[in-house]
Scaffold this active site. Structure first.
Site, short mmCIF file in Angstrom:
data_model
loop_
_atom_site.label_atom_id
_atom_site.label_comp_id
_atom_site.label_asym_id
_atom_site.label_seq_id
_atom_site.Cartn_x
_atom_site.Cartn_y
_atom_site.Cartn_z
N GLU A 8 -4.76 -7.47 15.21
CA GLU A 8 -4.28 -6.14 14.87
C GLU A 8 -5.43 -5.13 15.01
O GLU A 8 -5.21 -3.95 15.23
CB GLU A 8 -3.71 -6.11 13.44
CG GLU A 8 -2.55 -5.14 13.29
CD GLU A 8 -1.84 -5.24 11.95
OE1 GLU A 8 -2.52 -5.24 10.92
OE2 GLU A 8 -0.60 -5.28 11.95
N GLU A 27 10.56 -4.64 4.63
CA GLU A 27 10.66 -6.05 4.22
C GLU A 27 10.34 -6.20 2.73
O GLU A 27 11.05 -6.89 1.99
CB GLU A 27 9.68 -6.92 5.02
CG GLU A 27 10.01 -7.09 6.48
CD GLU A 27 9.41 -6.01 7.37
OE1 GLU A 27 9.08 -4.90 6.87
OE2 GLU A 27 9.29 -6.26 8.58
N LYS A 70 0.83 -1.20 0.00
CA LYS A 70 0.00 0.00 0.00
C LYS A 70 0.88 1.26 0.00
O LYS A 70 0.70 2.16 -0.79
CB LYS A 70 -0.91 -0.05 1.23
CG LYS A 70 -1.84 1.13 1.38
CD LYS A 70 -2.79 0.88 2.55
CE LYS A 70 -3.55 2.17 2.86
NZ LYS A 70 -4.47 2.02 3.99
N GLY A 92 -4.86 -2.31 5.36
CA GLY A 92 -4.07 -3.46 4.89
C GLY A 92 -4.77 -4.79 5.13
O GLY A 92 -4.89 -5.62 4.23
N ARG A 93 -5.23 -5.02 6.35
CA ARG A 93 -5.84 -6.33 6.67
C ARG A 93 -7.26 -6.45 6.14
O ARG A 93 -7.89 -7.49 6.35
CB ARG A 93 -5.77 -6.58 8.18
CG ARG A 93 -6.43 -5.51 9.05
CD ARG A 93 -6.03 -5.69 10.51
NE ARG A 93 -6.48 -4.60 11.35
CZ ARG A 93 -5.85 -3.43 11.49
NH1 ARG A 93 -4.74 -3.20 10.81
NH2 ARG A 93 -6.30 -2.51 12.30
N LYS A 145 9.49 -1.21 14.62
CA LYS A 145 10.04 -0.81 13.31
C LYS A 145 11.07 0.30 13.48
O LYS A 145 12.15 0.27 12.88
CB LYS A 145 8.92 -0.25 12.42
CG LYS A 145 8.04 -1.26 11.76
CD LYS A 145 7.22 -0.53 10.71
CE LYS A 145 5.98 -1.28 10.31
NZ LYS A 145 5.10 -0.53 9.44
N HIS A 153 -5.39 -34.04 17.20
CA HIS A 153 -4.30 -34.91 17.67
C HIS A 153 -3.17 -34.10 18.28
O HIS A 153 -2.06 -34.61 18.44
CB HIS A 153 -3.80 -35.79 16.51
CG HIS A 153 -4.87 -36.71 16.02
ND1 HIS A 153 -5.01 -37.99 16.46
CD2 HIS A 153 -5.90 -36.48 15.17
CE1 HIS A 153 -6.07 -38.55 15.89
NE2 HIS A 153 -6.63 -37.65 15.10
#
Ligand code: G6Q
Length: 530
Positions: free
Chosen positions: A352, A211, A205, A266-267, A495, A384
């Site tokens: 978030e 990263e 965005k 973003g999410r 950050k 399990h």
């Protein structure tokens, strides 16, 4: 404060009355509750009868939602009011999936109308060309590999949707997702790919995310090393971003940029251009069906009465266990292998959004809990491993089971075996079983609540409805907790500190004066003696 509201106090009093009651007792006294306590919308059937609630609980929870202004807040979101107050932005992911001409916000936020469809058209044109083998790389070969580079909201939605809808994807194409700044991610993702047949989608965005830029730089170098010419970048890179200048500065032709807007968080962006990889995988028509599923759930959320409103019910049940029973987590248990990344996707969407400790008015929250921890794994694998704790641990973990009437891969008795486990697990959790005399470790006390969500089969539309269900459940929770579910300042500090620390990792840089732990770790990392 939430806890001062009479509607909240009424729930506290009600909780005192029913906290000791067992789900066995609820079902004995009200044998038809399983037929009544369900709701349906957008192809999803929700059975919420195995919750520690009565009709009165639902009435009181609805009253709390009314009291907190949920109705007005829903309208404000759909109309494009700037409800993301800390970032002074509208929140309009619902406009991304509104059919042409039907965005409720387009009058006030023009970008939320026709421009959304122009981008979808642009994406469809590109996806169709690529799927037809007509998008050629630098050496004239068709692109066969698509690598999405992005992180957080620019990764988790695309990778989850790709896995979820893999059944519908074009198997001639290979998809990879690179997110981690750890060089292993890029290296492993590209190890067996031919650069001349590989396209990178740089999804960011802001186009400033460390990263993603580091991975995109490595992708460019990898492409140049293999193909030799900077001219190759134009054929092998496209961008998804709101930041045209940064995209151009990176060297990507903005004709190959797919845009979106600051009102897409973003999410909440997997149905925007961030979903380009999804569209390439399943094709524009199926992508459109996915948007249709989102929209059907949006309309349900916007218009259905609270007592029949799936996202409102699920949101309020989350509040019920979080704030009254003290539950710390929610387990999401999809009984479908294609949904293997769904819990990871939900972790970001939920935590978030609701991991906040300041109200919308800037007051610290001291008297109640906000966001629970969401986690999970596909069934039956989880059975399990961690289900032991769900059945016999000391913690209360409300569960969401997700299952389908039909498998996309019918194989002998597999689907019945799978689904028998869904029904058995929710039953065992709810009703338990007394231990034989002298064997207390065999006791299943039960009274452990769950929702069960059923749909016909995992289609693009059902995936859209499922994601929108959780998005709006989170919205409902945010309204009750009086927090902003649309910002994420909690990711900032780490950050900033990483940028500060980075120079001191260089070989000849002085070790900075810092706390003794950080200094010791830096020295160790650099191989310096103490
Ligand atoms: C999501 C967050 C965050 C964001 C990433 C990537 O809601 O905002 O996860 O998606 O930090 O950001 P860019 O898309 O700007 O690279």
């Amino acid at each position: 404060m939430l806890t001062d509201r009479p509607s909240y106090k009424a729930l506290q009093a009600h909780y005192q009355q029913i906290q000791q009651r067992h789900l066995r007792d609820f079902f004995e006294k009200d044998p038809a509750r399983g037929e009544r306590m369900n709701a349906e919308a957008a192809g999803l059937y929700l059975d919420y009868s195995k919750n520690r609630i009565t009709e009165e609980t639902l009435r009181l929870l609805s009253a709390l939602a009314e009291d907190c202004g949920l109705r007005d807040r829903i309208d404000a979101m759909f109309q494009g009011k700037k409800i993301n107050v800390t970032e002074n932005r509208a929140v309009l992911h619902t406009s991304l999936r509104a059919p042409r001409g039907q965005s409720l916000a387009a009058a006030t936020v023009p970008d939320a109308g026709e421009p959304v469809h122009q981008v979808l058209d642009h994406m469809a044109k590109f996806a169709n060309r690529l799927r037809a083998g007509q998008w050629l790389g630098h050496t004239g070969k068709p692109i066969r590999n698509i690598v999405n580079i992005g992180i957080g909201g620019s990764d988790l939605g695309p990778v989850m949707a790709y896995e979820a809808l893999r059944h519908y994807s074009d198997r001639k194409l290979t998809f990879r997702f690179v997110s981690n700044v750890d060089g292993t991610d890029f290296t492993e993702a590209t190890l067996d790919l031919a650069a001349e047949e590989t396209l990178f989608i740089v999804a960011s965005k802001t186009f400033t995310t460390l990263e993603t830029l580091a991975n995109a730089e490595s992708a460019r170098q990898w492409t140049l090393d293999a193909l030799g010419s900077p001219a190759a970048v134009a054929k092998h890179f496209v961008a998804v971003s709101t930041a045209a200048e940064e995209v151009a500065a990176f060297g990507i032709d903005t004709a190959n940029m797919f845009g979106f807007w600051d009102w897409v968080g973003g999410r909440y962006s997997m149905d925007s251009a961030i979903g380009l990889s999804t569209m390439i995988a399943i094709g524009p028509d199926r992508f459109g069906e996915m948007l249709g599923g989102f929209h059907a759930m949006d309309e349900h959320f916007r218009t259905a009465p609270f007592e029949r409103n799936l996202p409102v019910l699920m949101g309020l049940l989350t509040v019920w266990y979080n704030n009254f029973f003290g539950a710390q987590t929610v387990a999401v248990l999809p009984y479908d292998q294609y949904l293997k990344r769904f819990p990871a996707y939900l972790q970001q969407l939920t935590m978030e959004s609701t991991g906040k400790s300041v109200t919308l008015d800037g007051e610290p929250i001291a008297t109640y809990q906000t966001g629970p921890i969401f986690w999970g794994e596909p069934g039956t694998n989880g059975q399990h491993s961690f289900y032991q704790l769900l059945h016999q641990g000391t913690k209360l973990v409300p569960c969401d089971f997700i299952g389908f009437r039909h498998s996309l891969n019918p194989l002998g008795r597999h689907h019945d075996l799978l689904m028998a486990n869904v029904f058995a697990q929710s039953k065992a959790l709810a009703f338990g079983q007394a231990a034989p005399a002298g064997e207390p470790y065999r006791n299943f006390e039960g009274n452990r609540p769950s929702n069960t969500i059923l749909a016909e089969r995992l289609t693009p539309a059902i995936l859209g409805a499922l994601v929108a269900l959780y998005e709006h459940s989170v919205f409902t929770q945010g309204v009750v907790w009086n927090i902003n579910p649309f910002d994420q300042f909690g990711v900032q500090l780490g950050k900033v500190l990483a940028q500060e620390i980075l120079p001191s990792l260089a070989r000849n840089a002085p070790v900075p004066a810092d706390d003794s732990s950080t200094v010791a770790l830096l020295r160790r990392y650099r191989g310096l003696s103490a």
